[in-house]
Write a protein that holds these residues in place. Structure first.
Motif, PDB file in Angstrom:
ATOM      1  N   PHE A 173      66.487  74.345  52.298  1.00  0.00           N
ATOM      2  CA  PHE A 173      65.872  75.640  51.982  1.00  0.00           C
ATOM      3  C   PHE A 173      66.237  76.069  50.569  1.00  0.00           C
ATOM      4  O   PHE A 173      65.373  76.518  49.799  1.00  0.00           O
ATOM      5  CB  PHE A 173      66.310  76.709  52.986  1.00  0.00           C
ATOM      6  CG  PHE A 173      65.689  78.065  52.721  1.00  0.00           C
ATOM      7  CD1 PHE A 173      64.429  78.368  53.226  1.00  0.00           C
ATOM      8  CD2 PHE A 173      66.357  79.017  51.967  1.00  0.00           C
ATOM      9  CE1 PHE A 173      63.849  79.609  52.980  1.00  0.00           C
ATOM     10  CE2 PHE A 173      65.780  80.256  51.711  1.00  0.00           C
ATOM     11  CZ  PHE A 173      64.529  80.548  52.221  1.00  0.00           C
ATOM     12  N   HIS A 174      67.508  75.941  50.209  1.00  0.00           N
ATOM     13  CA  HIS A 174      67.933  76.375  48.879  1.00  0.00           C
ATOM     14  C   HIS A 174      67.286  75.520  47.797  1.00  0.00           C
ATOM     15  O   HIS A 174      66.849  76.032  46.759  1.00  0.00           O
ATOM     16  CB  HIS A 174      69.458  76.325  48.749  1.00  0.00           C
ATOM     17  CG  HIS A 174      69.952  76.948  47.477  1.00  0.00           C
ATOM     18  ND1 HIS A 174      70.249  76.202  46.355  1.00  0.00           N
ATOM     19  CD2 HIS A 174      70.165  78.246  47.129  1.00  0.00           C
ATOM     20  CE1 HIS A 174      70.634  77.008  45.384  1.00  0.00           C
ATOM     21  NE2 HIS A 174      70.588  78.246  45.829  1.00  0.00           N
ATOM     22  N   ALA A 175      67.213  74.219  48.018  1.00  0.00           N
ATOM     23  CA  ALA A 175      66.614  73.328  47.022  1.00  0.00           C
ATOM     24  C   ALA A 175      65.127  73.642  46.825  1.00  0.00           C
ATOM     25  O   ALA A 175      64.628  73.674  45.698  1.00  0.00           O
ATOM     26  CB  ALA A 175      66.794  71.873  47.449  1.00  0.00           C
ATOM     27  N   MET A 176      64.410  73.899  47.917  1.00  0.00           N
ATOM     28  CA  MET A 176      62.979  74.154  47.815  1.00  0.00           C
ATOM     29  C   MET A 176      62.675  75.525  47.207  1.00  0.00           C
ATOM     30  O   MET A 176      61.645  75.707  46.559  1.00  0.00           O
ATOM     31  CB  MET A 176      62.314  74.037  49.189  1.00  0.00           C
ATOM     32  CG  MET A 176      62.258  72.615  49.722  1.00  0.00           C
ATOM     33  SD  MET A 176      61.080  72.388  51.092  1.00  0.00           S
ATOM     34  CE  MET A 176      61.794  73.462  52.337  1.00  0.00           C
ATOM     35  N   SER A 177      63.547  76.496  47.432  1.00  0.00           N
ATOM     36  CA  SER A 177      63.297  77.855  46.945  1.00  0.00           C
ATOM     37  C   SER A 177      63.863  78.095  45.548  1.00  0.00           C
ATOM     38  O   SER A 177      63.762  79.200  45.015  1.00  0.00           O
ATOM     39  CB  SER A 177      63.880  78.885  47.925  1.00  0.00           C
ATOM     40  OG  SER A 177      65.286  78.724  48.052  1.00  0.00           O
ATOM     41  N   SER A 178      64.464  77.073  44.939  1.00  0.00           N
ATOM     42  CA  SER A 178      65.078  77.204  43.611  1.00  0.00           C
ATOM     43  C   SER A 178      64.243  76.496  42.553  1.00  0.00           C
ATOM     44  O   SER A 178      63.579  75.495  42.821  1.00  0.00           O
ATOM     45  CB  SER A 178      66.488  76.605  43.615  1.00  0.00           C
ATOM     46  OG  SER A 178      67.350  77.323  44.476  1.00  0.00           O
ATOM     47  N   LYS A 179      64.308  77.018  41.341  1.00  0.00           N
ATOM     48  CA  LYS A 179      63.664  76.368  40.199  1.00  0.00           C
ATOM     49  C   LYS A 179      64.564  75.245  39.708  1.00  0.00           C
ATOM     50  O   LYS A 179      65.753  75.446  39.470  1.00  0.00           O
ATOM     51  CB  LYS A 179      63.432  77.385  39.081  1.00  0.00           C
ATOM     52  CG  LYS A 179      62.733  76.802  37.860  1.00  0.00           C
ATOM     53  CD  LYS A 179      62.501  77.871  36.800  1.00  0.00           C
ATOM     54  CE  LYS A 179      61.823  77.273  35.579  1.00  0.00           C
ATOM     55  NZ  LYS A 179      61.591  78.292  34.519  1.00  0.00           N
ATOM     56  N   ARG A 180      63.991  74.057  39.598  1.00  0.00           N
ATOM     57  CA  ARG A 180      64.725  72.890  39.134  1.00  0.00           C
ATOM     58  C   ARG A 180      64.120  72.389  37.834  1.00  0.00           C
ATOM     59  O   ARG A 180      62.993  72.739  37.498  1.00  0.00           O
ATOM     60  CB  ARG A 180      64.662  71.772  40.195  1.00  0.00           C
ATOM     61  CG  ARG A 180      65.130  72.192  41.576  1.00  0.00           C
ATOM     62  CD  ARG A 180      66.636  72.354  41.663  1.00  0.00           C
ATOM     63  NE  ARG A 180      67.315  71.089  41.447  1.00  0.00           N
ATOM     64  CZ  ARG A 180      67.492  70.162  42.388  1.00  0.00           C
ATOM     65  NH1 ARG A 180      67.018  70.366  43.609  1.00  0.00           N
ATOM     66  NH2 ARG A 180      68.138  69.048  42.117  1.00  0.00           N
ATOM     67  N   PRO A 181      64.826  71.534  37.098  1.00  0.00           N
ATOM     68  CA  PRO A 181      64.253  71.016  35.848  1.00  0.00           C
ATOM     69  C   PRO A 181      62.913  70.323  36.054  1.00  0.00           C
ATOM     70  O   PRO A 181      62.051  70.345  35.186  1.00  0.00           O
ATOM     71  CB  PRO A 181      65.327  70.024  35.374  1.00  0.00           C
ATOM     72  CG  PRO A 181      66.600  70.516  35.973  1.00  0.00           C
ATOM     73  CD  PRO A 181      66.214  71.077  37.305  1.00  0.00           C
ATOM     74  N   TYR A 182      62.709  69.695  37.236  1.00  0.00           N
ATOM     75  CA  TYR A 182      61.498  68.922  37.457  1.00  0.00           C
ATOM     76  C   TYR A 182      60.524  69.557  38.445  1.00  0.00           C
ATOM     77  O   TYR A 182      59.505  68.972  38.780  1.00  0.00           O
ATOM     78  CB  TYR A 182      61.847  67.499  37.925  1.00  0.00           C
ATOM     79  CG  TYR A 182      62.895  67.458  39.028  1.00  0.00           C
ATOM     80  CD1 TYR A 182      62.530  67.577  40.360  1.00  0.00           C
ATOM     81  CD2 TYR A 182      64.250  67.322  38.727  1.00  0.00           C
ATOM     82  CE1 TYR A 182      63.469  67.564  41.359  1.00  0.00           C
ATOM     83  CE2 TYR A 182      65.204  67.297  39.724  1.00  0.00           C
ATOM     84  CZ  TYR A 182      64.817  67.410  41.034  1.00  0.00           C
ATOM     85  OH  TYR A 182      65.759  67.400  42.022  1.00  0.00           O
ATOM     86  N   HIS A 183      60.822  70.773  38.951  1.00  0.00           N
ATOM     87  CA  HIS A 183      59.824  71.479  39.767  1.00  0.00           C
ATOM     88  C   HIS A 183      60.156  72.963  39.855  1.00  0.00           C
ATOM     89  O   HIS A 183      61.310  73.370  39.755  1.00  0.00           O
ATOM     90  CB  HIS A 183      59.681  70.862  41.164  1.00  0.00           C
ATOM     91  CG  HIS A 183      60.829  71.138  42.092  1.00  0.00           C
ATOM     92  ND1 HIS A 183      61.105  72.386  42.601  1.00  0.00           N
ATOM     93  CD2 HIS A 183      61.764  70.318  42.633  1.00  0.00           C
ATOM     94  CE1 HIS A 183      62.156  72.327  43.408  1.00  0.00           C
ATOM     95  NE2 HIS A 183      62.576  71.088  43.432  1.00  0.00           N
ATOM     96  N   GLU A 184      59.101  73.781  40.039  1.00  0.00           N
ATOM     97  CA  GLU A 184      59.257  75.216  40.227  1.00  0.00           C
ATOM     98  C   GLU A 184      59.661  75.510  41.672  1.00  0.00           C
ATOM     99  O   GLU A 184      59.556  74.646  42.541  1.00  0.00           O
ATOM    100  CB  GLU A 184      57.940  75.933  39.909  1.00  0.00           C
ATOM    101  CG  GLU A 184      57.500  75.845  38.456  1.00  0.00           C
ATOM    102  CD  GLU A 184      58.427  76.597  37.522  1.00  0.00           C
ATOM    103  OE1 GLU A 184      58.888  77.692  37.896  1.00  0.00           O
ATOM    104  OE2 GLU A 184      58.697  76.096  36.416  1.00  0.00           O
ATOM    105  N   ALA A 185      60.115  76.745  41.896  1.00  0.00           N
ATOM    106  CA  ALA A 185      60.408  77.156  43.265  1.00  0.00           C
ATOM    107  C   ALA A 185      59.114  77.115  44.076  1.00  0.00           C
ATOM    108  O   ALA A 185      58.047  77.484  43.590  1.00  0.00           O
ATOM    109  CB  ALA A 185      60.989  78.567  43.272  1.00  0.00           C
ATOM    110  N   MET A 186      59.199  76.648  45.323  1.00  0.00           N
ATOM    111  CA  MET A 186      58.014  76.511  46.157  1.00  0.00           C
ATOM    112  C   MET A 186      57.597  77.850  46.750  1.00  0.00           C
ATOM    113  O   MET A 186      58.450  78.707  47.026  1.00  0.00           O
ATOM    114  CB  MET A 186      58.270  75.517  47.296  1.00  0.00           C
ATOM    115  CG  MET A 186      58.401  74.085  46.830  1.00  0.00           C
ATOM    116  SD  MET A 186      58.796  72.960  48.201  1.00  0.00           S
ATOM    117  CE  MET A 186      57.322  73.176  49.213  1.00  0.00           C
ATOM    118  N   PRO A 187      56.298  78.089  46.982  1.00  0.00           N
ATOM    119  CA  PRO A 187      55.837  79.307  47.641  1.00  0.00           C
ATOM    120  C   PRO A 187      56.426  79.426  49.049  1.00  0.00           C
ATOM    121  O   PRO A 187      56.689  78.422  49.712  1.00  0.00           O
ATOM    122  CB  PRO A 187      54.315  79.125  47.711  1.00  0.00           C
ATOM    123  CG  PRO A 187      53.990  78.126  46.651  1.00  0.00           C
ATOM    124  CD  PRO A 187      55.183  77.206  46.585  1.00  0.00           C
TER     125      PRO A 187
END
Length: 334
Positions: free
Chosen positions: A238-252
């Protein structure tokens, strides 16, 4: 009444004897709800303000404990010892305090990984795991171990080259194989640490294991996986998907819920996922949301057959998301 958590009272709540039970402008928490039940206050008398609770204090708490944990984790590079006692004393109590904040959506926003992702992730997973443990009615002793295990789940990454952890692009197969070794490194580090019990060591080793046997490093299945590891796995994703990462934005929001729900039938433990998502979704009643078409509305009712497709009120019009397959909740407003 769980949907009242985190909302602000507009007026004093008064019992049948004329005594103020909860003063106006209070942010309702679990203790307040219990008081409302015991005093038999009519919920029709409860009026909320549209104002949302202030969140800077939450963000400051998160930033402060991230810095403390960063210093403690980095001390390992000098001493080659995991500072377990210091983390238990200086980090875990703050993680547990943050998890008690009544507005969980403000909490989610505060713990999102943004700049210093690795260390924010440790704290975020610690907070989310503690939240799940509390929703699963864990006792305080169990909860303390879970908070510690979750905060230390990625300790093995201290032995992974920083350039791989912070790489802005997708990892190659060879690089990913190196990063995956953090689970074994963490287990070995904690096995040598005084005071680390089996839940703590196994969480470091197993938080990427999956019920369907397709996880790593050992490809374990269901009953072979430690119960604390299953909780941390849900918080971690959950934390990984809801966070902004260098290679992807936070998911809806709707994609996070959908993907976690799908994973609950194979990869993730279905009971843990169900407890987590149902406790989140039922707290959305009364919240403003942004839909995937850009409109802003208020969740007024949850569909008992599918709580992920609620009834939304927009400018006096009611929209049933259960009947609008192409319309989803993109974001919960803070």
């Amino acid at each position: 009444m769980d949907s009242y958590l985190g909302r602000i009272l507009k007026n004093d709540l008064i019992n049948a004897y004329g005594v103020t039970v909860i003063p106006a402008r209070s942010v309702l928490n679990a203790e307040h709800l219990e008081l409302i039940r015991k005093q038999r206050i009519n919920t029709l008398d409860i009026v909320f303000t549209d104002e949302q609770p202030q969140t800077p204090a939450c963000r400051e708490m998160v930033n402060g404990v991230v810095e403390v944990s960063k210093d403690l984790f980095n001390s390992f590079r000098l001493t080659r010892k995991v500072p377990l006692a210091d983390i238990r004393k200086d980090v875990v109590p703050v993680v547990q305090e943050i998890s008690l904040l009544p507005d969980i959506f403000a909490l989610f926003e505060a713990i999102q990984g943004k700049d210093d992702y690795t260390y924010q992730h440790n704290i975020g997973v610690g907070v989310l795991s503690t939240l799940i443990g509390r929703w699963m009615n864990m006792g305080q002793a169990e909860l303390s171990v879970l908070s510690l295990a979750a905060t230390l789940h990625d300790i093995g990454k201290l032995k992974i080259p920083p350039e791989l952890l912070n790489k802005p692009d997708k990892l190659t197969a060879e690089e990913f194989a190196i990063v995956r070794k953090h689970t074994i490194y963490g287990y070995e580090m904690l096995k040598e640490t005084t005071g680390a019990n089996s839940h703590i060591t196994l969480t470091a080793l197993q938080h990427h294991e999956r019920n369907d046997g397709k996880g790593y490093p050992l490809g374990l299945k269901e009953e072979q996986i430690d119960s604390y590891s299953k909780i941390v796995a849900v918080a971690d994703i959950f934390h990984a998907m809801s966070s902004k990462r260098p290679y992807h934005e936070a998911m809806p929001f709707h994609l996070i819920v959908e993907q976690m729900r799908r994973g609950s039938f194979g990869a993730l433990d279905p009971h843990v996922v169900s407890v987590f998502l149902e406790n989140i979704v039922k707290r959305t009643v009364g919240r403003d949301v942004i839909l995937t078409d850009g409109r802003v509305g208020e969740i007024v009712y949850l569909n008992p057959h599918n709580i992920e497709t609620p009834l939304i009120k927009i400018d006096g019009e009611y929209i049933d998301l259960g009947k609008m397959r192409d319309l989803k909740i993109k974001e919960i407003s803070i």
